[in-house]
Design a protein around this motif. Structure first.
Motif, PDB file in Angstrom:
ATOM      1  N   LEU A  64       0.585  -1.329  -0.098  1.00 42.10           N
ATOM      2  CA  LEU A  64      -0.119   0.262   0.046  1.00 42.10           C
ATOM      3  C   LEU A  64       0.948   1.418   0.132  1.00 42.10           C
ATOM      4  O   LEU A  64       2.013   1.390   0.158  1.00 42.10           O
ATOM      5  N   GLU A  65       0.293   2.424  -1.048  1.00 37.12           N
ATOM      6  CA  GLU A  65       1.197   3.422  -0.326  1.00 37.12           C
ATOM      7  C   GLU A  65       0.423   4.480   0.146  1.00 37.12           C
ATOM      8  O   GLU A  65      -1.232   4.868  -0.201  1.00 37.12           O
ATOM      9  N   VAL A  66       0.407   4.898   1.451  1.00 39.63           N
ATOM     10  CA  VAL A  66       0.102   5.773   1.654  1.00 39.63           C
ATOM     11  C   VAL A  66      -0.044   7.529   1.339  1.00 39.63           C
ATOM     12  O   VAL A  66       1.298   8.235   1.289  1.00 39.63           O
ATOM     13  N   ARG A  67      -1.168   8.187   0.551  1.00 37.24           N
ATOM     14  CA  ARG A  67      -0.940   9.873  -0.012  1.00 37.24           C
ATOM     15  C   ARG A  67      -1.198  10.725   0.599  1.00 37.24           C
ATOM     16  O   ARG A  67      -3.064  10.339   0.853  1.00 37.24           O
ATOM     17  N   GLN A  68      -0.661  11.435   1.687  1.00 35.66           N
ATOM     18  CA  GLN A  68      -1.236  12.728   2.580  1.00 35.66           C
ATOM     19  C   GLN A  68      -3.000  13.645   1.603  1.00 35.66           C
ATOM     20  O   GLN A  68      -2.094  13.916   0.471  1.00 35.66           O
ATOM     21  N   GLY A  69      -3.314  13.409   2.157  1.00 34.62           N
ATOM     22  CA  GLY A  69      -4.883  14.038   1.495  1.00 34.62           C
ATOM     23  C   GLY A  69      -5.304  13.767   0.368  1.00 34.62           C
ATOM     24  O   GLY A  69      -6.553  14.148  -0.104  1.00 34.62           O
ATOM     25  N   THR A  72      -5.336   6.050   0.346  1.00 34.43           N
ATOM     26  CA  THR A  72      -4.358   5.071   0.354  1.00 34.43           C
ATOM     27  C   THR A  72      -4.941   4.091  -0.382  1.00 34.43           C
ATOM     28  O   THR A  72      -5.954   3.943  -1.688  1.00 34.43           O
ATOM     29  N   PHE A  73      -3.382   3.938  -1.939  1.00 36.67           N
ATOM     30  CA  PHE A  73      -3.469   3.286  -2.952  1.00 36.67           C
ATOM     31  C   PHE A  73      -2.975   2.042  -2.883  1.00 36.67           C
ATOM     32  O   PHE A  73      -2.360   1.864  -1.876  1.00 36.67           O
ATOM     33  N   VAL A  74      -3.159   1.279  -3.752  1.00 34.01           N
ATOM     34  CA  VAL A  74      -2.960  -0.397  -3.858  1.00 34.01           C
ATOM     35  C   VAL A  74      -1.221   0.090  -4.496  1.00 34.01           C
ATOM     36  O   VAL A  74      -1.695   0.911  -6.061  1.00 34.01           O
ATOM     37  N   ARG A  75      -0.268  -0.324  -4.776  1.00 35.61           N
ATOM     38  CA  ARG A  75       1.234   0.063  -5.058  1.00 35.61           C
ATOM     39  C   ARG A  75       1.636  -1.785  -5.219  1.00 35.61           C
ATOM     40  O   ARG A  75       2.147  -1.556  -6.668  1.00 35.61           O
ATOM     41  N   ALA A  76       1.507  -2.609  -5.223  1.00 41.25           N
ATOM     42  CA  ALA A  76       2.207  -3.642  -5.020  1.00 41.25           C
ATOM     43  C   ALA A  76       0.862  -5.119  -4.169  1.00 41.25           C
ATOM     44  O   ALA A  76       0.164  -4.432  -3.887  1.00 41.25           O
TER      45      ALA A  76
END
Length: 228
Positions: A64-69, A72-76
């Protein structure tokens, strides 16, 4: 400094396992945003801190990748794929070098271990890939080409090699898409017919050479393009 025993609640581990399964199964698609924290709290029946710890653990693992504002997105889709993403980033040369190492050995082993079913399914995938290429359907080309290479690795019958290759599947598909990019269609003249015939004939030396040849050529192409 002496090590001390760490404490983890079983509840957090259960949430991590559920979220990992949602990612690996494709229920949460690659590149897409996962449900917001409040929705996860309700759906899982746990507290915010539990959800946050699970998200943090999967972010550290590269899934997962947390993008402030932004959320949270699936990264792999796996820890291996996440590690490849961290190590290689978007640097195509590194991805191709990893591909070459795995695919050359896979082709060699596949030529020795393949079955008639393997060869037939590889031929069907290659037909689909070539039809997509002729129709200039870039996304379909990337998908069918990636599936062909994965099926070739499966035909090697080495579970460790297969697991490693599955771990870089997102990076492989990205590199395939670059090969067939409309602005620089290097992949237009890349044919895997000779590779398939070498595997069909049970010729490990020729299969390995064919598997590495087009990737080596593309690496050279990248170097030349970078000098322009």
């Amino acid at each position: 400094m002496p090590l001390v025993t760490t404490k983890r609640t079983g509840l957090v581990d259960q949430v991590i396992a559920q979220m990992r399964e949602l990612v690996s199964s494709g229920e949460w698609p690659l590149g897409q945003r996962i449900p917001p924290e409040a929705e996860l709290v309700t759906a899982l029946g746990v507290g915010r801190n539990t959800v946050r710890e699970a998200v943090r653990a999967l972010s550290h693992a590269g899934l997962l990748e947390v993008r402030q504002g932004d959320g949270t997105f699936v990264r792999a889709t796996s820890e291996i794929s996440g590690a490849v993403g961290r190590l290689c980033g978007t640097e195509l040369r590194r991805i191709l070098e990893v591909r070459r190492a795995l695919e050359v050995e896979s082709a060699r082993l596949a030529a020795l271990a393949r079955t008639d079913t393997d060869v037939a399914e590889l031929a069907t995938l290659l037909d689909d890939r070539d039809a997509a290429l002729e129709a200039r359907e870039g996304e379909r080309v990337a998908d069918t080409d990636t599936r062909f290479h994965l099926r070739l690795v499966e035909a090697a019958y080495n579970p460790v090699l297969l697991e490693l290759y599955r771990g870089i599947s997102e990076a492989v598909q990205s590199s395939v898409a670059t090969m067939f990019d409309a602005e620089a269609p290097f992949g237009d003249h890349v044919s895997h017919r000779d590779l398939l015939e070498a595997v069909r004939a049970g010729d490990p030396v020729r299969a390995a050479s064919e598997a590495g040849g087009f990737l080596e050529e593309f690496l050279t192409h990248l170097g030349t393009a970078g000098q322009d």
